[in-house]
Write a protein that holds these residues in place. Structure first.
Motif, PDB file in Angstrom:
ATOM      1  N   ASP A 153      96.733 -35.164  77.545  1.00  0.00           N
ATOM      2  CA  ASP A 153      96.625 -35.593  78.936  1.00  0.00           C
ATOM      3  C   ASP A 153      95.367 -36.431  79.050  1.00  0.00           C
ATOM      4  N   LEU A 154      95.347 -37.360  80.006  1.00  0.00           N
ATOM      5  CA  LEU A 154      94.208 -38.266  80.149  1.00  0.00           C
ATOM      6  C   LEU A 154      94.039 -38.647  81.608  1.00  0.00           C
ATOM      7  N   VAL A 155      92.782 -38.671  82.048  1.00  0.00           N
ATOM      8  CA  VAL A 155      92.463 -39.046  83.424  1.00  0.00           C
ATOM      9  C   VAL A 155      91.319 -40.051  83.407  1.00  0.00           C
ATOM     10  N   GLY A 156      91.594 -41.253  83.895  1.00  0.00           N
ATOM     11  CA  GLY A 156      90.541 -42.232  84.150  1.00  0.00           C
ATOM     12  C   GLY A 156      90.218 -42.228  85.636  1.00  0.00           C
ATOM     13  N   PHE A 157      88.936 -42.240  85.970  1.00  0.00           N
ATOM     14  CA  PHE A 157      88.567 -42.197  87.388  1.00  0.00           C
ATOM     15  C   PHE A 157      87.577 -43.305  87.714  1.00  0.00           C
ATOM     16  N   GLY A 158      87.506 -43.641  89.001  1.00  0.00           N
ATOM     17  CA  GLY A 158      86.613 -44.720  89.435  1.00  0.00           C
ATOM     18  C   GLY A 158      87.161 -46.066  88.998  1.00  0.00           C
ATOM     19  N   THR A 159      86.361 -46.825  88.227  1.00  0.00           N
ATOM     20  CA  THR A 159      86.794 -48.126  87.721  1.00  0.00           C
ATOM     21  C   THR A 159      87.100 -48.062  86.234  1.00  0.00           C
ATOM     22  N   ALA A 160      87.442 -46.874  85.731  1.00  0.00           N
ATOM     23  CA  ALA A 160      87.671 -46.698  84.290  1.00  0.00           C
ATOM     24  C   ALA A 160      88.757 -47.641  83.790  1.00  0.00           C
ATOM     25  N   LEU A 161      88.465 -48.312  82.680  1.00  0.00           N
ATOM     26  CA  LEU A 161      89.436 -49.219  82.091  1.00  0.00           C
ATOM     27  C   LEU A 161      90.530 -48.463  81.345  1.00  0.00           C
ATOM     28  N   VAL A 162      90.217 -47.263  80.866  1.00  0.00           N
ATOM     29  CA  VAL A 162      91.208 -46.446  80.170  1.00  0.00           C
ATOM     30  C   VAL A 162      91.723 -45.404  81.154  1.00  0.00           C
ATOM     31  N   HIS A 163      92.978 -45.503  81.500  1.00  0.00           N
ATOM     32  CA  HIS A 163      93.572 -44.579  82.460  1.00  0.00           C
ATOM     33  C   HIS A 163      95.072 -44.571  82.256  1.00  0.00           C
ATOM     34  N   GLU A 164      95.756 -43.641  82.893  1.00  0.00           N
ATOM     35  CA  GLU A 164      97.213 -43.596  82.869  1.00  0.00           C
ATOM     36  C   GLU A 164      97.759 -44.343  84.078  1.00  0.00           C
ATOM     37  N   GLY A 165      98.854 -45.087  83.867  1.00  0.00           N
ATOM     38  CA  GLY A 165      99.545 -45.715  84.972  1.00  0.00           C
ATOM     39  C   GLY A 165      98.862 -46.948  85.499  1.00  0.00           C
ATOM     40  N   GLY A 166      99.164 -47.291  86.749  1.00  0.00           N
ATOM     41  CA  GLY A 166      98.711 -48.539  87.320  1.00  0.00           C
ATOM     42  C   GLY A 166      97.283 -48.567  87.793  1.00  0.00           C
ATOM     43  N   GLY A 167      96.600 -47.440  87.819  1.00  0.00           N
ATOM     44  CA  GLY A 167      95.222 -47.446  88.279  1.00  0.00           C
ATOM     45  C   GLY A 167      94.541 -46.130  88.010  1.00  0.00           C
ATOM     46  N   ALA A 168      93.206 -46.169  87.998  1.00  0.00           N
ATOM     47  CA  ALA A 168      92.421 -44.957  87.805  1.00  0.00           C
ATOM     48  C   ALA A 168      92.396 -44.134  89.091  1.00  0.00           C
ATOM     49  N   ALA A 169      92.047 -42.854  88.955  1.00  0.00           N
ATOM     50  CA  ALA A 169      91.873 -41.999  90.123  1.00  0.00           C
ATOM     51  C   ALA A 169      90.657 -42.473  90.903  1.00  0.00           C
ATOM     52  N   ALA A 170      90.796 -42.637  92.181  1.00  0.00           N
ATOM     53  CA  ALA A 170      89.737 -43.241  92.992  1.00  0.00           C
ATOM     54  C   ALA A 170      88.967 -42.197  93.781  1.00  0.00           C
ATOM     55  N   GLY A 171      87.724 -42.537  94.103  1.00  0.00           N
ATOM     56  CA  GLY A 171      86.945 -41.750  95.042  1.00  0.00           C
ATOM     57  C   GLY A 171      85.903 -40.830  94.467  1.00  0.00           C
ATOM     58  N   ALA A 172      85.749 -40.778  93.137  1.00  0.00           N
ATOM     59  CA  ALA A 172      84.744 -39.897  92.548  1.00  0.00           C
ATOM     60  C   ALA A 172      83.344 -40.344  92.949  1.00  0.00           C
ATOM     61  N   SER A 173      82.456 -39.378  93.133  1.00  0.00           N
ATOM     62  CA  SER A 173      81.074 -39.682  93.511  1.00  0.00           C
ATOM     63  C   SER A 173      80.211 -38.475  93.154  1.00  0.00           C
ATOM     64  N   ASN A 174      78.943 -38.550  93.502  1.00  0.00           N
ATOM     65  CA  ASN A 174      78.048 -37.409  93.266  1.00  0.00           C
ATOM     66  C   ASN A 174      78.467 -36.174  94.047  1.00  0.00           C
ATOM     67  N   SER A 175      79.195 -36.386  95.131  1.00  0.00           N
ATOM     68  CA  SER A 175      79.593 -35.251  95.958  1.00  0.00           C
ATOM     69  C   SER A 175      81.099 -35.040  96.003  1.00  0.00           C
ATOM     70  N   ALA A 176      81.853 -35.807  95.213  1.00  0.00           N
ATOM     71  CA  ALA A 176      83.314 -35.697  95.246  1.00  0.00           C
ATOM     72  C   ALA A 176      83.879 -35.696  93.834  1.00  0.00           C
ATOM     73  N   SER A 177      84.813 -34.776  93.596  1.00  0.00           N
ATOM     74  CA  SER A 177      85.573 -34.762  92.347  1.00  0.00           C
ATOM     75  C   SER A 177      86.903 -35.460  92.589  1.00  0.00           C
ATOM     76  N   VAL A 178      87.686 -35.634  91.502  1.00  0.00           N
ATOM     77  CA  VAL A 178      89.079 -36.064  91.638  1.00  0.00           C
ATOM     78  C   VAL A 178      89.939 -34.926  91.101  1.00  0.00           C
ATOM     79  N   ALA A 179      90.982 -34.552  91.852  1.00  0.00           N
ATOM     80  CA  ALA A 179      91.776 -33.374  91.502  1.00  0.00           C
ATOM     81  C   ALA A 179      93.248 -33.623  91.767  1.00  0.00           C
ATOM     82  N   ARG A 180      94.096 -32.946  90.970  1.00  0.00           N
ATOM     83  CA  ARG A 180      95.538 -32.971  91.215  1.00  0.00           C
ATOM     84  C   ARG A 180      95.874 -32.134  92.447  1.00  0.00           C
ATOM     85  N   ALA A 181      97.031 -32.399  93.005  1.00  0.00           N
ATOM     86  CA  ALA A 181      97.536 -31.553  94.077  1.00  0.00           C
ATOM     87  C   ALA A 181      97.838 -30.162  93.516  1.00  0.00           C
TER      88      ALA A 181
END
Length: 795
Positions: free
Chosen positions: A143-171
């Motif tokens: 399994d692989l997760v690219g977040f933010g502006t990561a060039l390596v990710h699955e599908g059409g885009g990386a997971a968006a919204g990660a920050s110092n105060s925010a994670s990225v999570a599945r439903a």
């Protein structure tokens, strides 16, 4: 080859995981504004049966990997029960107030809070893939997760919204569609371990930065108040409200979804932009012409990461958008043309940051573009100076008289001449509605191209995000064919074939063969760069390249060319840089019906070639051989390949090169001015070593005929090339003998420039005819990103 934004989007990875997968990623631990003290990766089991995690590791790659980037791995232990979670604790920062729940595994990876790639991997050996496609092809990736502006990710885009105060999570359903942008959403971190410990709601300790949903009690502001009169917003990090404007562009693709808005009532200060990008992270719900009011948090976003030296884009993040009206007229576009764009590119800060300097838009182009960031702009009847690429972008110039090439490009003539009129053009129009125009250098983008002005980390400066785009008028560019050699002339060529491997389509081999046979007229000797080993980028210890070369030489014969022989030296596995596992090297092809190769035993990947004898008896100690292969100058870089040839009974010494790349250099648009060219240090050392070798050869035989050629990854005016030539005393750089408008072999960021060279010993100066054969760099359809070169000479 230059690495810059050349990473494709892979549509999907292997079949979605039915059991163990990545459920949450958080890289902001211990950073400013964080609650938790550590980064973490949370796994989940979407199945019912337990999974033995002792066979797996969690691995991390930076969001914008270079050729030297390495995956970091944390081995896992224990078992993951059906439906359970598993917490992997990573590095701590100096901030944060709350420790993670007791982790199930512990590592020391320091992840970025905003951009990166995390993979669940079979085994603990670090991955070697650096692109989405290569990682998709690696069966170890579960399994692989690219977040933010990561060039390596699955599908059409990386997971968006990660920050110092925010994670990225599945439903909570743990849906895995192999599209990170669709499967993950940003929110407060909620780490849980295998025992079920961890918050089901966000921690109660209040964050030190604005929460995910901005308060409505923020500062009321106009767009120009937010933008300010420097590159840094005076309201950065603050919550704002009542920010009004008209929507001028919508971006509903990639990992940076959002919209641009502009205040139709500007202030009187030309330094303050009236436009801004609103980052929504998901599909925007507004349309062009809507009047909106926005509340959110002001952010200084560095595309690709602040450590790359790029400029920041001022954005409104975590927005609450209120639609006030629809169908409004758009603010009139600012016309960018030769008259209004300054000739000077950027102010100098002595190598320091220009971010806090007041903008001077009438003096510097980079300041003008910064003062228009996010605003509606327009270019008209502009000449194309960078051909359409595979990512749907091209380059134009608004200053057509600025250093033009013979084909209509823009020539890069010195570090102080970065050419201020260059602009990238991208399109906001869906390709199904209007395909992106296909253009070559010298074509004209006729009519008006209009849209918001954006900053793009792959652009090298600013990009017009076109709502309306001009039509292409051909400039008539045709691939060149070099002049025919006389019978008493030997022809020597160089060609960077861009990571050629047996797995490439046959069409690439056929196109290379056509170029060599017809456009270059089947040179007697060809120095090839970027020949990969027999299985390309698969990193399994293979170093032989005979299959690659057989496939190429067979294609040359099929195209009507000679049956070339070859000489090369296999590198030590993974020691010569380039694409990991590819083991690129230089190779000599030669037509044995025209020239002879003097085979001298003793040359291998780690033995340094020397010179023996004097006068007519001067010879190499090994042929082929490598120059100083154990010197630190060649660390993770290709070693020069030397060969001793004969033509009509006369010796010819040829050195094939591929110097260290420019990876890691600050861009010409950097916020640090002048930008630092850190990679130059290694190339200068390489150049000095090779210069000394050539000088020894010329000292041993003052009449020695020497040809030095290849991809030097540097300009004719650079310290590296000047060191190699000894300022012209040891070698003559033949590109300087061409008319000024023809001195280029490569086009990057709209600048036509020299990276490939043919240099000869001074005694050959009056016995050569030299040509850069333009068949690739200026065309949208390219076989390689480099143009080949050829010299006709009489030894």
């Amino acid at each position: 080859m230059v690495l810059a934004g050349m990473v494709g989007v892979h549509a999907a990875f292997a079949a979605p995981s039915a059991d163990a997968l990545i459920s949450e990623v958080y890289g902001g631990g211990g950073n400013s504004g964080a609650t938790y003290t550590n980064d973490f990766v949370e796994l989940a089991n979407a199945g019912a049966a337990p999974v033995d995690l002792g066979a797996y590791s969690v691995q991390y790659l930076p969001g914008a990997p270079t050729a030297s980037s390495k995956w970091q791995a944390t081995p896992l232990t224990g078992s993951l029960a059906g439906g359970a979670r598993y917490l992997v604790q990573e590095a701590a920062g100096t901030g944060g107030s709350t420790p993670l729940p007791a982790p199930d595994a512990t590592g020391a990876i320091n992840m970025s809070g905003t951009s990166g790639t995390v993979a669940l991997v079979t085994g603990a050996d670090p991955l070697t893939c650096l692109t989405a496609a290569d990682c998709a092809a690696d069966p170890r990736v579960k399994d692989l997760v690219g977040f933010g502006t990561a060039l390596v990710h699955e599908g059409g885009g990386a997971a968006a919204g990660a920050s110092n105060s925010a994670s990225v999570a599945r439903a909570s359903s743990l849906a895995d569609t192999d599209d990170n942008a669709a499967d993950f959403t940003a929110g407060d971190p909620t780490p849980q371990n295998s025992g079920g410990s961890g918050p089901t709601q966000p921690p109660t300790t209040p964050p030190t930065t604005p929460p995910t949903t901005p308060p409505v009690s923020g500062v009321s502001a106009r767009i120009h108040d937010i933008q300010g009169d420097t590159r840094n917003s005076p309201l950065a990090g603050k919550a704002v409200k009542d920010v009004t404007g008209v929507v001028t562009g919508v971006r509903d693709y990639g990992s940076s979804r959002g919209f641009w808005m502009q205040d139709p009532t500007p202030d009187a200060n030309p330094r303050t932009s009236e436009g801004i990008f609103v980052y929504t992270s998901s599909s925007p719900t507004v349309a062009v012409g809507d009047g909106v009011s926005v509340a959110g948090t002001v952010s200084q976003y560095y595309p690709g990461g602040a450590d790359t030296g790029v400029q920041a884009v001022t954005e409104i993040t975590k927005p609450v958008v209120t639609k006030l009206s629809a169908g409004n007229a758009l603010p009139a576009p600012v016309v960018l043309d030769d008259k209004d764009v300054p000739g000077a590119f950027a102010p100098s800060a002595g190598g320091g940051s220009i971010e806090d300097l007041p903008l001077r838009p009438t003096e510097y182009a980079l300041d003008l573009y910064a003062s228009l960031e996010g605003m509606n702009v327009q270019v008209k009847d502009t000449r194309v100076v960078g051909a359409t690429d595979t990512y749907g972008e091209l380059w134009v110039t608004v200053k057509p008289k600025q250093n033009p090439t013979k084909s209509g490009g823009t020539l890069y003539t010195g570090y102080d001449q970065p050419n201020s009129g260059r602009l990238m053009v991208q399109s906001l129009i869906p390709t199904a509605t209007s395909p992106f125009p296909v253009a070559n250098v010298g074509d004209t983008l006729r009519g008006t191209t209009t849209g918001p002005l954006d900053y793009n980390q792959f652009a090298g400066t600013y990009a017009v995000q076109a709502r309306q785009i001009g039509t292409v008028k051909s400039g008539g560019l045709k691939p060149e064919v070099t002049a025919k050699a006389a019978g008493d002339q030997v022809t020597v060529a160089t060609y960077n074939v861009e990571n050629l491997a047996p797995g490439n389509p046959q069409s690439k081999f056929d196109a290379l063969a056509q170029g060599l046979v017809h456009n270059l007229r089947a040179p007697d000797i060809v120095a090839l760069e970027e020949i990969q080993d027999n299985n390309g980028a698969t990193d399994d210890g293979t170093v032989a390249a005979d299959q690659t070369l057989t496939k190429l030489t067979d294609a040359i014969v099929a195209a009507g060319g000679p049956r070339y022989q070859w000489r090369e030296i296999d590198p030590v596995n993974d020691k010569d840089g380039g694409e990991p596992g590819g083991n690129i090297r230089q190779v000599f092809l030669f037509n044995a019906q025209r020239v002879g190769f003097t085979d001298i035993a003793g040359g291998d990947s780690t033995t340094a070639v020397g010179i023996k004898g004097t006068g007519d008896a001067t010879s190499l100690t090994a042929s082929p051989g490598r120059i100083a292969p154990n010197d630190q100058a060649w660390n993770t870089s290709r070693k020069p390949l030397v060969g001793q040839f004969t033509f009509r009974g006369k010796k010819l010494f040829v050195i094939a090169n591929h110097f260290d790349s420019k990876g890691g250099d600050q861009g010409i648009d950097s916020r640090f001015q002048p930008p630092v060219r850190s990679s130059e240090v290694q190339r200068v050392r390489q150049a000095i070593l090779e210069h000394d070798f050539v000088q020894q050869l010329e000292t041993a035989d003052k009449k020695a005929d020497v040809v030095v050629l290849g991809d030097l990854n540097d300009y004719q005016f650079s310290p590296a090339v000047q060191s190699l030539t000894g300022n012209g005393s040891a070698l003559t750089d033949l590109v300087n003998t061409l008319p000024v408008k023809e001195r280029y072999s490569y086009v990057y960021e709209g600048n036509s420039q020299v990276l490939d060279h043919i240099l000869v010993s001074p005694n050959l100066d009056n016995r050569v005819a030299y040509d850069v054969v333009h068949i690739n760099a200026e065309f949208s359809a390219q076989t390689s990103d480099h143009d080949p070169q050829v010299v006709r000479l009489r030894p």
